[in-house]
Design a protein around this motif. Structure first.
Motif, mmCIF file in Angstrom:
data_model
loop_
_atom_site.group_PDB
_atom_site.id
_atom_site.type_symbol
_atom_site.label_atom_id
_atom_site.label_comp_id
_atom_site.label_asym_id
_atom_site.label_seq_id
_atom_site.Cartn_x
_atom_site.Cartn_y
_atom_site.Cartn_z
ATOM 1 N N ARG A 156 0.843 -1.214 0.000
ATOM 2 C CA ARG A 156 0.000 0.000 0.000
ATOM 3 C C ARG A 156 0.871 1.254 0.000
ATOM 4 O O ARG A 156 0.617 2.207 -0.744
ATOM 5 N N ARG A 157 1.918 1.244 0.835
ATOM 6 C CA ARG A 157 2.797 2.413 0.899
ATOM 7 C C ARG A 157 3.581 2.595 -0.388
ATOM 8 O O ARG A 157 3.815 3.719 -0.824
ATOM 9 N N ALA A 158 3.981 1.488 -1.010
ATOM 10 C CA ALA A 158 4.697 1.575 -2.284
ATOM 11 C C ALA A 158 3.815 2.188 -3.365
ATOM 12 O O ALA A 158 4.295 2.920 -4.240
ATOM 13 N N MET A 159 2.511 1.905 -3.279
ATOM 14 C CA MET A 159 1.552 2.463 -4.244
ATOM 15 C C MET A 159 1.117 3.879 -3.860
ATOM 16 O O MET A 159 0.364 4.512 -4.589
ATOM 17 N N LYS A 160 1.562 4.336 -2.680
ATOM 18 C CA LYS A 160 1.199 5.660 -2.152
ATOM 19 C C LYS A 160 -0.322 5.808 -1.970
ATOM 20 O O LYS A 160 -0.893 6.861 -2.237
ATOM 21 N N PHE A 161 -0.957 4.703 -1.519
ATOM 22 C CA PHE A 161 -2.382 4.715 -1.227
ATOM 23 C C PHE A 161 -2.605 4.915 0.268
ATOM 24 O O PHE A 161 -1.843 4.391 1.087
ATOM 25 N N THR A 162 -3.656 5.634 0.631
ATOM 26 C CA THR A 162 -4.078 5.707 2.029
ATOM 27 C C THR A 162 -4.974 4.505 2.316
ATOM 28 O O THR A 162 -5.456 3.833 1.387
ATOM 29 N N LEU A 163 -5.220 4.247 3.592
ATOM 30 C CA LEU A 163 -6.160 3.174 3.938
ATOM 31 C C LEU A 163 -7.535 3.467 3.365
ATOM 32 O O LEU A 163 -8.237 2.565 2.907
ATOM 33 N N ALA A 164 -7.926 4.749 3.382
ATOM 34 C CA ALA A 164 -9.239 5.148 2.848
ATOM 35 C C ALA A 164 -9.330 4.830 1.355
ATOM 36 O O ALA A 164 -10.370 4.377 0.865
ATOM 37 N N SER B 64 -13.851 -2.096 4.914
ATOM 38 C CA SER B 64 -13.806 -0.915 5.779
ATOM 39 C C SER B 64 -12.378 -0.555 6.177
ATOM 40 O O SER B 64 -11.499 -1.415 6.234
ATOM 41 N N VAL B 65 -12.172 0.726 6.481
ATOM 42 C CA VAL B 65 -10.865 1.193 6.948
ATOM 43 C C VAL B 65 -10.446 0.470 8.231
ATOM 44 O O VAL B 65 -9.301 0.020 8.348
ATOM 45 N N PRO B 66 -11.352 0.341 9.241
ATOM 46 C CA PRO B 66 -10.943 -0.367 10.467
ATOM 47 C C PRO B 66 -10.500 -1.807 10.203
ATOM 48 O O PRO B 66 -9.527 -2.279 10.791
ATOM 49 N N PHE B 67 -11.195 -2.506 9.289
ATOM 50 C CA PHE B 67 -10.834 -3.890 8.989
ATOM 51 C C PHE B 67 -9.461 -3.951 8.310
ATOM 52 O O PHE B 67 -8.613 -4.782 8.650
#
Length: 200
Positions: free
Chosen positions: A30-38, A47-50
C-alpha cells in the motif's frame, strides 16, 4: 511428562496449520503504491478499520477478502502471500527444531530465513582462526563457559553472563576457551543499511 509432550505436539500442529500473516506485506504494498487506507477501502469495498486490523495483524482476511485487497493494490493474493513469508512477525524455533535452518557442527541458527537480525548459537571449542569485520553492529553473549576476544588491539576474556558489544566496522576475532562453552551471537545483517556507507 506425557502430557507436556502431547501439548507440545499440539502446538506444532497448530503452528503448521496457522496461515501466514499478510499484514506487513499489505502495508508495504500500500505504501509503495502511495495509497491511504481510505483509498484501499474505497477500491476494495472493505472498511478502513478492517484494513487497519489486517495490517496490524489483529485480523486475518479470508481468501476472498485478500483477493479484494490485492485487486485494490493492483497485485494478486498469491503475490501478497508470497511476500508475507518473509514478513512473519512470530516464528517459534524449538531446541530440537532444524526445519528451515542450516545448522553446521557446533553452530545452530536461531532465526529462520533472511532477516535484518541474525542470531547464532556456538557450542564447543570454536576457533576459526580468522578476523571478522562486519558492516553493522554485533553482540556476543556467553551463555556457558568462557571465550577470548581480540578487538581493535585489545584482549578481553568473557565468562558466563558477560556480553561484548561491537559496533559496525570493528575488527575482531574470538575463540571459545572451554569445550563446554556456548556463545550467543546476535548481529544486524550486512545487507541492512544501518550505518552510513562512506563509499557513497
Amino acid at each position: 511428562m506425557e502430557l507436556d509432550g502431547h501439548a507440545r505436539e499440539k502446538d506444532k500442529d497448530k503452528e503448521a496449520r496457522e496461515p501466514l500473516r499478510v499484514g506487513a506485506a499489505v502495508r508495504r504494498r500500500r505504501r509503495a503504491m502511495k495509497f491511504t487506507l481510505a483509498a484501499v477501502a474505497a477500491r476494495s469495498g472493505l472498511s478502513v478499520p478492517f484494513l487497519s486490523q489486517i495490517e496490524n495483524e489483529r485480523a486475518r482476511p479470508s481468501i476472498r477478502s485478500l483477493e479484494r485487497v490485492a485487486d485494490a493494490l493492483e497485485t494478486t493474493a498469491v503475490e501478497l502471500l508470497a511476500a508475507s513469508d518473509s514478513t512473519r512477525t512470530v516464528d517459534l524455533v524449538r531446541a530440537g527444531d532444524s526445519s528451515g535452518l542450516e545448522p553446521t557442527a557446533g553452530v545452530r541458527p536461531l532465526v529462520r530465513g533472511h532477516h535484518q537480525l541474525h542470531a547464532l548459537e556456538f557450542s564447543g571449542e570454536q576457533d576459526t582462526g580468522r578476523e571478522y569485520r562486519h558492516r553493522n553492529d554485533e553482540l556476543l553473549y556467553v551463555v556457558e563457559g568462557a571465550c577470548q576476544v581480540e578487538a581493535e588491539g585489545c584482549a578481553y576474556r568473557l565468562e558466563r553472563g558477560d556480553s561484548l558489544f561491537l559496533s559496525g566496522g570493528v575488527r575482531h576475532r574470538w575463540r571459545a576457551a572451554t569445550e563446554a562453552t556456548r556463545i550467543l551471537v546476535v548481529a544486524v545483517g550486512d545487507h541492512i543499511d544501518a550505518l552510513s556507507d562512506e563509499r557513497r
